[in-house]
Scaffold this active site. Structure first.
Site, PDB file in Angstrom:
ATOM      1  N   HIS A  92     -21.351 -32.810  -6.156  1.00 18.74           N
ATOM      2  CA  HIS A  92     -20.866 -33.772  -5.161  1.00 18.74           C
ATOM      3  C   HIS A  92     -19.419 -34.143  -5.479  1.00 18.74           C
ATOM      4  O   HIS A  92     -19.032 -34.229  -6.650  1.00 18.74           O
ATOM      5  CB  HIS A  92     -21.749 -35.027  -5.175  1.00 18.74           C
ATOM      6  CG  HIS A  92     -21.516 -35.893  -3.975  1.00 18.74           C
ATOM      7  ND1 HIS A  92     -20.434 -36.743  -3.888  1.00 18.74           N
ATOM      8  CD2 HIS A  92     -22.196 -36.014  -2.811  1.00 18.74           C
ATOM      9  CE1 HIS A  92     -20.474 -37.355  -2.711  1.00 18.74           C
ATOM     10  NE2 HIS A  92     -21.534 -36.938  -2.040  1.00 18.74           N
ATOM     11  N   GLU A 160     -19.088 -31.055   2.741  1.00 21.81           N
ATOM     12  CA  GLU A 160     -18.727 -32.468   2.788  1.00 21.81           C
ATOM     13  C   GLU A 160     -17.218 -32.621   2.579  1.00 21.81           C
ATOM     14  O   GLU A 160     -16.764 -32.707   1.418  1.00 21.81           O
ATOM     15  CB  GLU A 160     -19.466 -33.242   1.698  1.00 21.81           C
ATOM     16  CG  GLU A 160     -20.967 -33.197   1.821  1.00 21.81           C
ATOM     17  CD  GLU A 160     -21.635 -34.444   1.228  1.00 21.81           C
ATOM     18  OE1 GLU A 160     -22.441 -35.053   1.923  1.00 21.81           O
ATOM     19  OE2 GLU A 160     -21.310 -34.810   0.076  1.00 21.81           O
TER      20      GLU A 160
HETATM   21  P1  13P Z   1     -21.426 -40.903   3.941  1.00 18.42           P
HETATM   22  O1  13P Z   1     -22.530 -40.495   4.862  1.00 18.42           O
HETATM   23  O2  13P Z   1     -21.537 -42.329   3.471  1.00 18.42           O
HETATM   24  O3  13P Z   1     -20.079 -40.566   4.502  1.00 18.42           O
HETATM   25  O4  13P Z   1     -21.588 -40.036   2.597  1.00 18.42           O
HETATM   26  C1  13P Z   1     -21.745 -38.664   2.711  1.00 18.42           C
HETATM   27  C2  13P Z   1     -22.119 -38.145   1.388  1.00 18.42           C
HETATM   28  O5  13P Z   1     -21.314 -38.174   0.460  1.00 18.42           O
HETATM   29  C3  13P Z   1     -23.483 -37.641   1.209  1.00 18.42           C
HETATM   30  O6  13P Z   1     -23.615 -36.946   0.008  1.00 18.42           O
END
Ligand code: 13P
Length: 247
Positions: A92, A160
């Site tokens: 992440h 992401e």
């Molecule tokens: P948000 O949905 O709060 O933008 O976070 C996304 C995330 O990092 C999920 O791993």
């Protein structure tokens, strides 16, 4: 596949409220894989609170460490497997940013769980990299960690973009679709079994915008942070996904 990443949020009282809000709003189908990744200290609590009728809801871990033993504060792959975790989120951007994780750490973690439970590998570019048109180069580099690993369908990628996490900003659905296609192509050409993984989108997904993403051909679900802390909203996002995919 719809996954809740609670990050470092939650409490025992939040979990009971969440489970009751979720249970009231979730319309059960034979739909997608649903996962919740609570902070590891609450995994047992969530397992105990999820009603047994919600059999399709899986518990996972937010991370694992590279190894076990003298590593204060860490959670090992053996421990999450011991708890029956069905997936682990690896790489992440918050781990990369706050804990300085590099590709070789991430690869070691993946090797600990590959084929034993689902690996959800997060990739994504920063705002600056995006502005400089470096997104595909950055993703390709991040995806090097899976080169020559045989996953036997146990690999999922979460795209992401760092600039979309918790900001309310997102790429356009079109952009996301193009990047997801790119990710599938890169993975297919680099893994041992030419895997075509599911690719989830993560970054400011909520019940108002989810439909736009889920309609895209190469979007196989979502990894959700903030909006997943609300059991009602998380259930609604799953219901939206099921509504589109059952048509
Ligand atoms: P948000 O949905 O709060 O933008 O976070 C996304 C995330 O990092 C999920 O791993």
């Amino acid at each position: 596949m719809i996954i809740a990443n609670w990050k470092c949020n939650g409490s025992k009282s939040m979990i009971s409220e969440w489970v009751s809000d979720f249970s009231v709003n979730y319309i059960e189908t034979n739909g997608p894989f649903i996962g919740i990744a609570p902070p590891s200290i609450y995994i047992e609590n969530v397992l105990a609170n999820i009603p047994t009728k919600l059999t399709g809801v899986n518990i996972g871990s937010q991370d694992i460490d590279t190894s076990s033993g003298a590593r204060t504060g860490a959670v090992s792959s053996e421990m999450i497997l011991d708890y029956g975790c069905k997936f682990s989120i690896i790489g992440h951007s918050e781990r990369r940013q706050f804990y300085n994780e590099r590709n070789d750490d991430i690869r070691r973690k993946i090797l600990n769980i590959a084929n034993k439970t689902l690996t959800i590998l997060c990739v994504g570019e920063t705002e600056e990299e995006n502005k400089n048109d470096l997104t595909k180069d950055v993703l390709k580099k991040q995806l090097e960690v899976i080169e020559e690993i045989d996953f036997n369908d146990s690999l999922v990628i979460a795209y992401e973009p760092v600039w979309a996490i918790g900001t309310g900003n997102t790429p356009t659905p079109d952009n996301i679709n193009e990047i997801h296609k790119f990710i599938k192509d890169v993975v297919q050409s680099t893994t041992r079994n030419s895997e075509i993984p599911l690719v989830l989108y993560g970054g400011s997904v909520n019940e108002d915008n989810a439909e736009n993403f889920f309609k895209e051909e190469f979007v196989d679900g979502a990894l959700i942070g903030g909006a997943s802390l609300n059991g009602r909203q998380f259930a609604n996002i799953i219901n939206i996904y099921n509504g589109i995919n059952s048509k």
